[in-house]
Write an enzyme that holds these catalytic residues in place. Structure first.
Site, short mmCIF file in Angstrom:
data_model
loop_
_atom_site.label_atom_id
_atom_site.label_comp_id
_atom_site.label_asym_id
_atom_site.label_seq_id
_atom_site.Cartn_x
_atom_site.Cartn_y
_atom_site.Cartn_z
N SER A 1 0.84 -1.20 0.00
CA SER A 1 0.00 0.00 0.00
C SER A 1 0.88 1.24 0.00
O SER A 1 2.03 1.20 0.44
CB SER A 1 -0.90 0.02 1.24
OG SER A 1 -0.13 0.33 2.41
N ASP A 2 0.33 2.33 -0.52
CA ASP A 2 0.96 3.61 -0.23
C ASP A 2 0.81 3.85 1.26
O ASP A 2 -0.04 3.25 1.93
CB ASP A 2 0.32 4.73 -1.06
CG ASP A 2 1.27 5.91 -1.27
OD1 ASP A 2 2.21 6.07 -0.46
OD2 ASP A 2 1.07 6.66 -2.23
N TRP A 3 1.58 4.76 1.80
CA TRP A 3 1.64 4.93 3.25
C TRP A 3 0.28 5.40 3.80
O TRP A 3 -0.21 6.45 3.40
CB TRP A 3 2.77 5.89 3.61
CG TRP A 3 4.06 5.20 3.90
CD1 TRP A 3 4.87 5.41 4.97
CD2 TRP A 3 4.72 4.16 3.14
NE1 TRP A 3 5.97 4.58 4.93
CE2 TRP A 3 5.90 3.80 3.82
CE3 TRP A 3 4.40 3.49 1.97
CZ2 TRP A 3 6.77 2.81 3.36
CZ3 TRP A 3 5.27 2.50 1.50
CH2 TRP A 3 6.42 2.17 2.20
N PHE A 4 -0.31 4.59 4.66
CA PHE A 4 -1.65 4.81 5.21
C PHE A 4 -2.73 4.69 4.13
O PHE A 4 -3.83 5.19 4.30
CB PHE A 4 -1.75 6.16 5.92
CG PHE A 4 -0.75 6.36 7.02
CD1 PHE A 4 -0.95 5.82 8.28
CD2 PHE A 4 0.41 7.09 6.79
CE1 PHE A 4 -0.01 5.99 9.29
CE2 PHE A 4 1.35 7.28 7.80
CZ PHE A 4 1.14 6.73 9.06
N GLY A 5 -2.40 4.01 3.03
CA GLY A 5 -3.33 3.93 1.91
C GLY A 5 -4.17 2.67 1.88
O GLY A 5 -4.85 2.42 0.89
#
Length: 820
Positions: A221-225
């Site tokens: 995932s993208d960060w916190f995505g």
């Protein structure tokens, strides 16, 4: 070995591999000898685990659009190799790059980070970049998959894209990275795609990526995505970042026990994580996570070469290249003259080893440096100039900066972006920090203090509250939308007097959706006004030549927000007009992450676009201006005459910037030059445009055959440098299709070759196309389809400079499924 480890793992241990341990590392399983590895940003430099704005120094390479402008995969591959070495110097095994989203508009905040508006050019450069990185044993991570062409509400916005446009425009760079480069990791984007978060998109992550393309690596995932447990793992998302686990861990273990997730699904994802560790050599030797600053002369030389190779000469009436010996007085003017604008903003930022401003580069290039005068003229910064100087920082347990500090340090810049606090005893959710410094103004008059903070902060000048970033705090556009809009306060200051400046910071008590960060940035400046523009004009009037450095910086071209328009910010357009009126020999050097409107174009003698070319900025631009090397760049994105000429800018907010949580890609496949060419919208500068310092003759193209077969066709074009300088020429090959049941662009780029030739030298551009290069994506059959008929091969120097049109027969129908 991997299967043996998996067989010994408990469910909990397998699950532990599927979330990060912290911001940058994975979780080890020590009892089975499974190590942790580190990942690092980013596309133009390996930052390591430090702050976006501090930490261990790193080598700063050119940004993505500057690489796109090189049209030189071989050189980009060399940069990939150098970046892999830099990643190793930061103890990292995975590089979070490249970024290959398409230049849909000129306003995307991350336009600078991406290569091109064209999927074919983007794919070629991405494959080269990945090959360079992974050839050195570092995993590349192609991103952001998919439909992240704007930063507006990016964490929730749904990019609504029809399948044909996805298959023809937005997915090919990812597809080629998988098929040809064997990319080891893919990062899902923040946004939704046609209503579903990409981190939960089974069609995207499993059907297309794994089943059709055969991807064997991990999806992170993208960060916190990532936003769910069973939805993400069942869709094909392997790694939730950053850690510690939010939606994995105990939640995922429970989901398996409840039958919402198959144990085999977890095992398959854990297996892919272990395979990644094996591919980067983590099992062979325990990864050394130590971070070092490695500044290599060969990297400096490569950056300098890349800067010139990507510099695009847009206008030149013969004034360039400049003769070093005939210039007595040079005025170096503009907000980007004495400041080194190396890179864009956001997660691509690094702390560069050094900077070279254009002014410094020009002075170094000229023996008679005393003949150089400088004036800024105006500012263009979106945020107040960051404070620079000695700052004492005290860290306290709890809020309110009470008691004795737990840790004290000294820094030299008023910007803090904490991934990790300096002491393990400090709780990121419950600490405070006091920054104290002195400011001694050089001039008397009103000074503006500014501050933006993700968290709560107050700024005092001589104990008087000057900027309040605490009461009434609300989220704004800074720090990826986690900080407030910059708050400002004006104070009348006396030159030479020392003022005590104090900032007190603490994290917010509110928990928000998505990314939550702890950061603060503060600064001070004396505003420039009419007198400063007049001083710049007078400086230009008294010179033989005015070099005007204008554009934007990483506060404008940045992750987290899109641009408000396509004009130069501040009073720069006025500055150009007035300087050009005062000095007939005015050369404009642009630094932007994309196109700008140029109402002043006809009033200056030359325009050079140099983008953000990394730490050798000043030297690279001096090399080009004084003719030590030629400007080798060609535009990777169309420059429209006006913003409204862009196909995404229709006046309908549902098409851009989005409405009610959806942005509809109504232009379909007609992006960039496809739109301009098909709908006869004349650009300011066409796709692929760029001037050089020499001339070339083109011979008639030769075809290996006049009929398309399964083996494809090769087109050869002989070029001769007929000038008196070394130089490069770009040959583009487009395909123009016959009428079909769907509307197709006037022409589409399918191959290119860039030749560098000495005076009098002849070289051959060899371009090959295959049946798929004739095809469009047929949604009804779910395949790429090339109808039988008469096609045209368009051989061009750029999208508007067509040199030859060749008829091509394709007697058969070619149907190529996506898994082909």
């Amino acid at each position: 070995m991997i299967d043996s480890i998996l067989d010994q793992m408990t469910l909990e241990e397998q699950v532990s591999l599927l979330s990060g341990a912290d911001f940058w590392t994975t979780v080890p399983v020590e009892r089975l000898g499974v190590p942790k590895i580190k990942v690092t940003d980013g596309p133009n430099g390996a930052r390591g685990a430090g702050s976006l704005v501090a930490g261990v120094k790193a080598t700063c390479f050119p940004v993505g659009i500057a690489l796109g402008a090189t049209w030189n995969p071989e050189l980009v591959s060399q940069m990939g190799k150098a970046l892999a070495r830099q990643a190793k110097s930061k103890g990292a095994a995975v590089l979070l790059a490249p970024t290959v989203n398409i230049h849909r508009s000129g306003l995307n905040g991350r336009n600078f980070e991406c290569y091109s508006e064209d999927p074919m050019l983007t794919a070629e450069l991405a494959v080269a970049y990945i090959g360079g990185v992974q050839g050195e044993g570092i995993a590349a991570t192609i991103k952001h998959f998919a439909g992240n062409e704007s930063e507006i509400e990016r964490q929730t916005m749904s990019s609504d894209i029809d399948e044909r446009s996805l298959r023809e425009i937005y997915l090919p760079p990812f597809e080629q990275a998988v098929r040809r480069a064997g990319v080891m990791a893919v990062m899902s984007s923040y946004n939704r795609l046609n209503g579903t978060y990409t981190s939960e998109h089974h069609w995207l992550l499993t059907k297309v990526l794994r089943e059709e393309w055969g991807f064997q690596g991990i999806v992170m995932s993208d960060w916190f995505g990532s936003h769910s447990t069973e939805e993400t793992i069942n869709a094909g998302l392997d790694l939730e970042m950053p850690g510690p686990a939010r939606d994995r861990g105990e939640k995922l273990v429970a989901a398996v026990h409840e039958g919402k997730v198959e144990a085999a699904t977890v095992r398959a994802a854990a297996r892919r994580m272990l395979l990644l560790l094996e591919r980067v050599g983590a099992f062979e030797s325990k990864p050394d996570l130590t971070e070092r600053a490695v500044d290599l002369p060969e990297d400096r030389a490569l950056i300098r070469r890349l800067g010139a190779e990507g510099a695009v000469l847009l206008r030149n009436d013969g004034i360039l290249p400049l003769a070093k010996t005939s210039l007595d007085r040079i005025a170096v003017i503009g907000p980007n003259a004495a400041s080194a604008r190396l890179m864009g903003g956001g997660s691509a930022q690094i702390a560069a080893h050094y900077t070279v401003s254009p002014l410094e580069g020009i002075r170094a290039a000229l023996a008679n440096a005393n003949s150089i005068s400088h004036a800024a003229g105006c500012r263009h910064n979106r945020l107040i100039d960051v404070f620079k100087g000695k700052i004492t920082v005290e860290y306290f347990k709890g809020r309110g900066c009470k008691g004795n500090p737990l840790h004290v340090e000294t820094v030299d810049k008023g910007e803090f972006f904490w991934f990790e606090l300096p002491s393990g005893e400090l709780d990121p959710a419950d600490f405070s920090a006091r920054m104290t410094m002195q400011f001694v103004p050089e001039e008397s008059g009103d000074h503006v203090f500014g501050m933006t903070n993700a968290g709560l902060a107050r700024l005092f000048v001589d104990s008087a509250l000057t900027v309040d970033g605490h009461e009434g705090w609300t989220r704004g556009e800074n720090y990826f939308g986690t900080a407030n809009d910059e708050q400002r306060g004006t104070v009348a200051l006396e030159a030479g007097r020392a003022y005590a400046v104090t900032v007190e910071y603490e994290p917010s008590t509110a928990s928000g959706e998505g990314i939550n960060l702890i950061a603060v940035r503060f600064g001070v400046e004396k505003p420039l006004g009419e007198a400063d523009i007049e001083a710049a004009v007078e400086t230009a009037r008294n010179a033989d030549l005015a070099l005007l450095f204008v554009g934007r910086d990483g506060e404008w071209d940045t992750e987290g927000l899109d641009l408000p328009d396509m004009r130069l910010p501040g009073r720069q357009e006025e500055l150009i007009e007035r300087v050009a009126a005062a000095n007939a020999n005015t050369v404009v050097v642009l630094q932007t992450g994309g196109p700008v409107e140029m109402p002043w174009l006809g009033k200056v003698r030359a325009v050079l676009q140099i983008w953000y070319p990394g730490q050798e900025l000043g030297n690279a631009v001096a090399d080009v201006l004084f003719g030590d090397v030629e400007p080798g760049g060609r535009l990777p994105q169309t420059f429209p005459k006006a913003l409204t000429d862009n196909s995404a800018i229709t006046g309908d907010p549902a098409v851009y910037p989005g409405k009610d949580g959806h942005v509809r890609y109504a232009e379909g496949v007609f992006v960039g030059y496809r739109h301009h060419d098909t709908h006869a919208v004349e650009p300011l500068f066409p796709f692929g445009f760029g001037l050089g310092y020499t001339r070339f003759s083109w011979a008639e193209p030769r075809l290996s055959t006049g009929e398309m077969g399964s083996e494809g066709i090769t087109v050869s074009v002989d070029l001769t440098n007929i000038g008196d300088r070394a130089g490069s020429e770009l040959v583009q090959l487009y395909v123009r299709s016959p009428e079909t049941k769907v509307e197709r662009p006037d022409k589409e780029l399918r191959a290119f070759a860039k030749l560098s030739l000495q005076p009098g030298e002849t070289g051959t551009a060899v371009l090959k196309i295959l049946p798929r290069d004739l095809a469009y994506f047929d949604v009804e059959t779910g395949a790429f389809r090339a109808e039988p008929g008469n096609y045209q091969l368009v051989v061009a120097a750029n999208a508007a400079d067509i040199r030859f049109v060749i008829d091509l027969s394709s007697p058969l129908t070619h149907v190529l499924p996506p898994s082909h």
